[in-house]
Design an enzyme around this catalytic site. Structure first.
Site, PDB file in Angstrom:
ATOM      1  N   LYS A 253       0.852  -1.196   0.000  1.00 27.95           N
ATOM      2  CA  LYS A 253       0.000   0.000   0.000  1.00 27.95           C
ATOM      3  C   LYS A 253       0.886   1.243   0.000  1.00 27.95           C
ATOM      4  CE  LYS A 253      -3.265   2.594   2.954  1.00 27.95           C
ATOM      5  NZ  LYS A 253      -4.142   2.586   4.140  1.00 27.95           N
ATOM      6  N   ASP A 258      -2.498  10.156   3.875  1.00 27.91           N
ATOM      7  CA  ASP A 258      -3.909   9.791   4.027  1.00 27.91           C
ATOM      8  C   ASP A 258      -4.617  10.809   4.913  1.00 27.91           C
ATOM      9  OD1 ASP A 258      -6.366   8.596   4.225  1.00 27.91           O
ATOM     10  OD2 ASP A 258      -5.674   6.877   5.416  1.00 27.91           O
ATOM     11  N   LYS A 265     -10.035  12.870   8.371  1.00 29.28           N
ATOM     12  CA  LYS A 265      -9.559  12.403   9.678  1.00 29.28           C
ATOM     13  C   LYS A 265      -9.477  13.581  10.648  1.00 29.28           C
ATOM     14  CE  LYS A 265      -6.603   8.556   8.177  1.00 29.28           C
ATOM     15  NZ  LYS A 265      -7.301   7.494   8.924  1.00 29.28           N
ATOM     16  N   ARG A 339      -7.782  -0.279   0.833  1.00 25.77           N
ATOM     17  CA  ARG A 339      -8.334  -1.467   0.155  1.00 25.77           C
ATOM     18  C   ARG A 339      -8.709  -1.153  -1.287  1.00 25.77           C
ATOM     19  NH1 ARG A 339     -12.857  -1.869   4.725  1.00 25.77           N
ATOM     20  NH2 ARG A 339     -11.177  -0.835   5.862  1.00 25.77           N
TER      21      ARG A 339
HETATM   22  N1  BES Z   1      -4.305   4.385   6.963  1.00 25.27           N
HETATM   23  C1  BES Z   1      -5.483   4.131   7.714  1.00 25.27           C
HETATM   24  C2  BES Z   1      -5.284   3.073   8.772  1.00 25.27           C
HETATM   25  C3  BES Z   1      -4.560   3.516  10.019  1.00 25.27           C
HETATM   26  C4  BES Z   1      -5.176   4.322  10.957  1.00 25.27           C
HETATM   27  C5  BES Z   1      -3.295   3.058  10.271  1.00 25.27           C
HETATM   28  C6  BES Z   1      -4.511   4.671  12.106  1.00 25.27           C
HETATM   29  C7  BES Z   1      -2.637   3.393  11.440  1.00 25.27           C
HETATM   30  C8  BES Z   1      -3.231   4.212  12.350  1.00 25.27           C
HETATM   31  C9  BES Z   1      -6.593   3.631   6.780  1.00 25.27           C
HETATM   32  O1  BES Z   1      -6.586   4.166   5.501  1.00 25.27           O
HETATM   33  C10 BES Z   1      -7.882   4.039   7.409  1.00 25.27           C
HETATM   34  O2  BES Z   1      -8.119   5.209   7.504  1.00 25.27           O
HETATM   35  N2  BES Z   1      -8.670   3.056   7.835  1.00 25.27           N
HETATM   36  C11 BES Z   1      -9.899   3.326   8.477  1.00 25.27           C
HETATM   37  C12 BES Z   1     -10.927   2.358   7.957  1.00 25.27           C
HETATM   38  C13 BES Z   1     -12.317   2.678   8.378  1.00 25.27           C
HETATM   39  C14 BES Z   1     -12.792   3.946   7.720  1.00 25.27           C
HETATM   40  C15 BES Z   1     -13.207   1.523   8.010  1.00 25.27           C
HETATM   41  C16 BES Z   1      -9.695   3.152   9.969  1.00 25.27           C
HETATM   42  O3  BES Z   1      -8.979   2.240  10.385  1.00 25.27           O
HETATM   43  O4  BES Z   1     -10.222   3.961  10.728  1.00 25.27           O
HETATM   44 ZN    ZN Z   2      -4.774   4.747   4.778  1.00 24.14          ZN
HETATM   45 MN    MN Z   3      -7.640   5.993   5.383  1.00 21.90          MN
END
Ligand code: BES
Ligand code: ZN
Ligand code: MN
Length: 496
Positions: A253, A258, A265, A339
């Protein structure tokens, strides 16, 4: 930094000239008559030294010894894990500017893994990030030469070589993951991949937006469309075996930043989302290590790289996109972007007729909640592949933990308006993310490593870890050391 493996008795080590001599003192240490043994035995007897990993006694300019400083360092069982823990305790010393030449000596013949561990731990303890600092020269790693002394070098030569190659790979991964997002754009990450072609056996192809559109990577393009930075699709190849041998494909990835997109976020710690290309960085690191080790195996690395930004052009919750596989996806949350970029890369991977596909991704916060920072999450429907990765993680001191993939976990991904949604409910978030990816791999031997908790550290020790480069390289070395027939047979054993 230059590493050297030497056959060195303790009496030879005593006269070895260097800035710092580290003698590893195990439990049940049996002294001989050399000067170092005598020192250690006396310190132990007087209670000034313990053999617990990391306990130490520092001595300055001891008369009759070649080193300016001597550290007697407890290393417990002297197994790899304990040796690493011991060397970690030396971190402040190994970062001292005056210390350029170090020798670490084992009192007794070590297990090979302990030699690999010493090499990696010394590198890890002395690593400093400097790329975007102006006082880089003054702050850079002073350590330039590390001698590892053992009773018999030939017994541990290959573990030593693995350690040295892993240091190169891990540091390449850390470097690129640590770089701020404005210094590690998709274009720059692609350049970092291309730079690896300076090593023989490595090739690299980079696709831009037009070529990716032609392939029909609608999910990947959807994530990238909110950013001013053009996406890159990176394909690395390492050819170590006959062309007829099916490759292992690693998919990393590569979200260079992000923000969450329109599903923005929160501000707190959002800077850490520059590490969201940790999977991509680990793929770069693996190729860097392969270039050193040149194992007899074929490996392909795929990196979908882009930013996830909010913008007038960005995807919106509810948008439906068509992936390269033809399946449509309702994007209910633009922050579940990993994903989306991975699913198209997995479809591309399947076209390469791989022996196995392993994707590596900082995919879910839920995985951090489940496993913390110690073990990466491992998901696989292929038991043989899962066993190999678990074993490689243990051997590499880069462990993972297998998570479930029951079909019922995928039920929450249903959508009113597309073939699937990109998110399910909050519960089991790391698993539902894996179930989403599984829809794009058919019956390939596939595994997914969720490294959200392990790829970087936050807080005062903020920075990339280089994980899971060591796990992946150990896995690949394991495959390369087996006859190809056995490899294929075991990868056909399905877990379901
Ligand atoms: N890059 C993040 C995952 C992440 C979050 C890694 C915090 C490390 C620390 C990923 O793209 C993401 O934002 N995932 C979301 C998914 C959710 C929206 C279903 C998450 O984990 O909150
Ligand atoms: Zn991410
Ligand atoms: Mn994300």
């Amino acid at each position: 930094m230059n590493f050297e493996l030497k056959t060195l008795s303790l009496s030879a080590a005593a006269s070895h000239p260097c800035d710092l001599l580290v003698m590893l003192v195990p439990e049940g240490f049996t002294p001989h008559s050399d000067a170092l043994s005598v020192l250690a035995a006396r310190a132990l007897q007087e209670g000034d030294l313990e053999t617990k990993p990391g306990k130490m006694l520092q001595i300055y300019a001891p008369p009759g010894l070649g080193a300016r400083r001597v550290v007697l360092l407890g290393c417990g069982s002297a197994r790899a894990h304990a040796v690493r823990q011991a060397v970690q305790a030396l971190t402040p010393t190994l970062k001292t500017p005056a210390i350029e030449q170090v020798a670490v000596v084992f009192a007794a013949a070590p297990e090979p893994a302990a030699v690999e561990a010493v090499v990696r731990a010394v590198a890890d303890a002395s690593y400093v990030y400097t790329s975007t600092k102006t006082k880089a020269k003054a702050q850079a790693r002073a350590l330039s030469r590390v001698v590892v002394g053992v009773p018999s070098a030939s017994a541990v030569r290959s573990a030593f070589a693995t350690g040295v190659a892993l240091v190169a790979g891990i540091e390449y991964a850390r470097e690129w993951a640590n770089r701020p997002a404005n210094h590690a754009t998709p274009t720059r990450v692609a350049e970092a991949a291309k730079a690896l072609t300076d090593h023989p056996g490595i090739q690299c192809k980079v696709l831009g937006p037009a070529q990716v559109a032609k392939l029909g990577m609608g999910a990947f393009m959807a994530v990238a469309q909110g950013s001013e930075q053009p996406l890159r699709f990176i394909e690395l190849r390492y050819d170590g075996a006959a062309g007829s041998q099916a490759p292992v494909v690693l998919v990393g990835k590569g979200i260079t930043f992000d923000t969450g997109g329109i599903s923005l976020k929160p501000a707190a710690e959002m800077d850490e989302m520059k590490f969201d290309m940790g999977g991509a960085a680990s793929v770069l690191g693996v190729f860097r290590a392969l270039a050193e080790l040149r194992p007899a195996i074929n490996v392909v690395g795929l990196i979908p790289a882009c930013e996830n930004m909010p913008d007038g052009k960005a995807i919106k919750p509810g948008d439906v996109v068509t992936s390269m596989s033809g399946q449509t996806i309702e994007i209910l949350n633009t922050d579940a972007e990993g994903r989306l970029v991975l699913c198209d890369a997995l479809t591309y991977a399947a076209r390469l007729k791989p022996a196995a596909v392993v994707d590596i991704a900082t995919l879910t916060g839920a995985c951090v909640v489940a496993l913390g920072a110690l073990r990466s999450g491992l998901f696989s429907s292929d038991d043989a592949l899962a066993q190999r990765l678990l074993a490689a993680g243990d051997a590499a001191l880069d462990p993972c933990w297998r998570m479930p993939l029951d079909d019922e976990y995928g039920e929450g991904l249903k959508s009113h308006f597309a073939d699937m949604a990109n998110v399910a409910g909050r519960a089991g978030g790391a698993i539902t993310a894996a179930k989403f990816l599984q829809r794009f791999v058919g019956d390939l031997a596939w595994a997914h490593l969720d490294i959200a908790g392990t790829a970087w550290k936050g807080g005062t020790a903020k920075g990339a870890t280089g994980r899971p480069v060591a796990l992946l390289v150990h896995y690949l070395l394991g495959l390369a050391s087996e006859p190809a027939t056995k490899r294929r047979a075991s990868s056909r054993v399905r877990g379901e």
